[in-house]
Design a protein around this motif. Structure first.
Motif, short mmCIF file in Angstrom:
data_model
loop_
_atom_site.label_atom_id
_atom_site.label_comp_id
_atom_site.label_asym_id
_atom_site.label_seq_id
_atom_site.Cartn_x
_atom_site.Cartn_y
_atom_site.Cartn_z
N ASN A 1 0.65 -1.25 0.02
CA ASN A 1 -0.07 -0.16 0.04
C ASN A 1 0.91 1.47 0.08
N ILE A 2 0.50 2.22 -0.58
CA ILE A 2 1.16 3.45 -0.96
C ILE A 2 0.51 4.66 0.10
N ALA A 3 1.07 5.49 0.69
CA ALA A 3 0.91 6.59 1.47
C ALA A 3 1.40 7.96 0.88
N GLN A 4 0.87 9.17 1.34
CA GLN A 4 1.28 10.28 1.13
C GLN A 4 0.69 11.23 2.21
N ALA A 5 1.63 12.27 2.79
CA ALA A 5 1.64 13.12 3.78
C ALA A 5 1.01 14.36 3.08
N GLY A 6 0.21 14.87 3.77
CA GLY A 6 0.14 16.77 3.29
C GLY A 6 -0.21 17.32 4.75
N ALA A 7 -0.39 18.52 4.20
CA ALA A 7 -0.57 19.73 5.28
C ALA A 7 -0.77 20.80 4.45
N THR A 8 -1.08 22.06 5.29
CA THR A 8 -1.32 23.36 4.90
C THR A 8 -0.52 24.30 5.39
N ASP A 9 0.22 25.28 4.33
CA ASP A 9 1.20 26.17 4.68
C ASP A 9 0.37 27.40 5.46
N PRO A 10 1.02 28.55 5.97
CA PRO A 10 0.36 29.63 6.54
C PRO A 10 -0.41 30.32 5.62
#
Length: 751
Positions: free
Chosen positions: A697-706
């Motif tokens: 299985n394949i995963a990817q992290a994400g986030a939001t900048d300011p």
């Protein structure tokens, strides 16, 4: 260093040595070779003595060299060996003359030579320049012999004339002015042609005495006196007169520089109205009658004697300087005063001088001899004149370099040793020699750096003295002071610094500090700082006093929040200027720049299996996800998406630069995972063997900048292995068996 011939102070323009030399020459001429009496009144004629002056220079020009003078153009020495060609129009050491055109004194004739400015050929121009400063504080007394004779253009008109000129001694005298009617002193626009280029006058000219045989120096034709007010223009105006408006005239022209000035002062005429003619009041002729000159040097002097005219120019010291011109026309009447008028003011501290002559369409031969320069009043035993060398380096501001010359003269009768110049403000003064013989003059030098206090004061004021020893006793010159004005211009500068330490990231607020300094000589009000990025900058003070030693200053501050665009660019550069108001006008500083690096947002993901196998259908696999903020901006809403794990939870969802969080998720293995593995060709061969199915299985992290912008990491994967024992294949692919053990796809219905 200058090494000039020295005479006794009691007779500054003659002295025992000079008198003996002239008397011997007179006897030679009087008795001649055959011993018969043939009195030579010219050889016996003496300059008018002026009591008390100090001799500065005595050059006869009778020898083969005159090393203290610079030659220009056709100027040469007939005392030197003859040459085939003159050096050309530029400056050069004085050397020998050509054979010449017209009645010329013989060459290689030392000690019976002459300074020949021109021969009698057309379109000649020559000058000699004395580029050594001489003190002017005690006035000036100059005598010289001049010859203008031998025209080759008949009785139409001789030309052009001889000039004696003075320049401010604080400049380099390296070239004369325009020739022709300007006589090597003034400027001119050739032929009044508006398409022609102006020819400048001599640099920083002070006074030009024109012994003008032709008479064009008298007039302002060819824009002589360009830029002069109406009250200082020639009576003849700017019109062209044939052949010239003021023949046989002595004309004085005043200060000028470049193509401006050299204004008409006065002339020997009885008519100063604008309507001619303008007759000369001279009691004799400047041009002499000689038409033939012997090739014998001694006889040549006698042939030339009727054409000799001795000229005497005196300028008295400030504050009321007067210039007087007297001429001995060699007619038995001695010196006769021909002009007297107020000298230009201000009077320079030192002088340099030159002689010039030229020919054009009309011609004459122009000779000079017996130049004696003295002060009009006596100098002290040791004399010092201090001056700032011109031109100064533009507008003087803090840090400007001002060169100074210190002109030191030994006017005593003994050698002065241990020579030194002391100037407490300027600092060390360099003198090329430490011993000065009687009558010698030397120029010492120093350079001074302008301070803020000088700018605030509006001038550089300093006083110097020269000292030495003579016969074991200390000799000190009178003080010499000078004030170099500094225009009190307003000035302002700003320095910019970042107060907030790095590293810098998007969304971060950065504080800037600005130091504003008054670098000028006037008060500044309404002081403010303007920055193309920073808003609402406040200053501790908005009024700055004139600069002192370090300048009056104030501190201003402002903030800036780094944007996403800055992050994308990798840096932010902002430009600031400071302004103030002085005398009702806005003063702006030079721009100052500041660049800071800005990191971009970045996220990394590492995924691993944390549960233990073996795994089979129905087993739960536990995963851990390590998420790191590897950028330089804070990140929010940190999360992980996995193509098999429905829900991933993170310990922290906000990460500062460099921080890490761990996220968790699980997955249950299904029969579909195994079927997919077998469909990909991983079926048993009917021998009871096993198959290893790899489930990835394949995963990817994400986030939001300011700024609310979504960012994502690079994908990360993890794999578990499931071991299965496949059933034998159905007998016929795609046909169900009669026992119902195979489905329509040819697979066993149960595994």
């Amino acid at each position: 260093m200058l090494r000039m011939k020295r005479n006794k102070r009691s007779s500054p323009l003659g002295g025992p040595a000079r008198a003996s030399r002239l008397a011997a020459a007179a006897l030679t001429f009087a008795f001649g070779v055959g011993g018969s009496l043939a009195l030579d009144t010219g050889a016996l004629a003496q300059p008018q003595p002026r009591q008390g002056g100090s001799t500065l220079l005595d050059e006869t020009f009778t020898q083969a060299t005159a090393p203290e003078f610079i030659g220009v153009g056709s100027a040469c020495l007939t005392g030197a060996p003859q040459v085939g060609a003159l050096p050309g129009p530029g400056d050069h050491p004085l050397g020998g003359c050509t054979a010449g055109v017209g009645p010329q004194p013989p060459n290689n004739a030392a000690p019976h030579g002459y300074l020949r400015l021109t021969d009698s050929s057309n379109d000649q121009s020559g000058a000699v320049l004395y580029n050594h400063a001489l003190p002017a504080t005690k006035g000036l007394d100059v005598t010289f012999d001049q010859w203008q004779y031998g025209t080759t253009t008949g009785h139409i008109a001789p030309a052009d004339g001889i000039s004696f000129f003075l320049v401010d001694g604080d400049t380099q005298l390296t070239h004369p002015g325009a020739f022709g009617g300007s006589l090597g002193y003034a400027q001119k626009l050739p032929d009044d042609d508006p398409t022609a280029d102006f020819q400048p006058g001599v640099d920083r000219g002070y006074l030009g005495v024109g012994l003008d045989v032709l008479g064009n120096y008298f007039g302002d034709w060819e824009h002589r006196g360009n830029g002069c007010p109406p009250g200082q223009r020639s009576p003849a105006g700017t019109a062209f007169h044939v052949p010239a408006p003021g023949p046989n005239m002595v004309t004085l022209r005043g200060p000028g520089d470049g193509i401006e000035g050299y204004c008409f002062l006065t002339a020997t005429t009885s008519n100063f109205s604008t309507t001619g003619p303008w007759p000369s009041t001279l009691p004799g002729q400047l041009q002499g009658p000689t038409t033939a000159v012997s090739s014998d040097p001694v006889q040549a002097e006698q042939d030339l004697e009727p054409s000799r005219r001795r000229v005497h120019v005196v300028i008295t010291p400030a504050p009321d300087p007067q210039v007087t011109v007297s001429i001995d026309f060699n007619d038995g009447n001695g010196f006769q005063q021909v002009l007297q008028t107020a000298a230009p003011t201000p009077v320079p501290s030192t002088y340099k001088f030159g002689f010039a002559a030229s020919t054009g369409l009309f011609t004459d031969t122009h000779l000079i001899r017996n130049v004696v320069v003295a002060t009009e009043q006596p100098l002290s035993e040791l004399s010092l004149v201090k001056q700032a060398r011109q031109p100064l380096p533009g507008d003087l501001t803090v840090g400007s370099q001002v060169p100074y010359d210190f002109v030191v003269t030994n006017s005593g009768d003994t050698t002065i040793d241990d020579l030194a110049v002391d100037d407490p403000k300027v600092g060390p003064v360099h003198c090329p020699v430490t011993s000065l013989a009687p009558g010698e003059t030397v120029t010492c030098t120093a350079t001074y750096t302008v301070t803020a206090a000088d700018v605030a004061h509006g001038s550089i004021d300093n006083t110097a003295t020269a000292t030495g020893t003579s016969d074991g006793e200390t000799v000190t010159s009178p003080e010499s002071s000078e004030s170099v004005p500094i225009q009190q211009r307003p000035g302002i500068e700003v320095e910019k610094q970042v107060e907030t330490p790095g590293p810098y990231s998007v969304g971060q607020t950065v504080t800037y500090r600005y130091t504003v300094r008054n670098t000028g000589g006037v008060e500044l009000t309404d002081v403010a700082v303007h920055d193309d990025h920073v808003q609402n900058i406040t200053c501790e003070s908005t009024t700055l006093a004139p600069a002192e030693e370090t300048g009056d200053s104030t501190t201003c501050t402002g903030t800036y929040t780094i944007t996403a665009a800055d992050g994308t660019a990798g840096s932010v550069t902002n430009t600031a200027t400071a302004t103030g108001t002085a005398n009702g006008e806005t003063v702006t500083s030079p721009e100052t720049y500041q660049t800071i690096p800005v990191g971009q947002p970045h996220l990394t993901l590492h995924k691993r299996v944390v549960s233990s196998g073996p795994y089979q259908v129905g087993s739960t696999v536990q995963y851990a996800y390590t998420v790191t903020n590897t950028g330089s901006t804070q990140l929010h809403d940190v999360h992980v998406a996995d193509d098999r794990v429905a829900t991933v939870t993170c310990d922290d969802t906000t990460l500062a630069p460099g921080e890490t969080t761990t996220c968790h998720g699980s997955y249950q293995i299904t029969q579909a995972d195994i079927d997919l593995c077998l469909d990909n060709g991983n079926r048993g061969g009917g021998d009871g063997g096993t198959v290893e199915c790899r489930i990835t299985n394949i995963a990817q992290a994400g986030a939001t900048d300011p700024q609310g912008r979504e960012i994502a990491s690079e994908p990360a994967s993890a794999t578990v292995t499931v071991t299965v024992r496949p059933e034998p294949p159905c007998p016929v692919y795609g046909k169900p068996d009669d026992k119902g053990g195979c489905d329509k796809r040819g697979r066993h219905s149960q595994v």
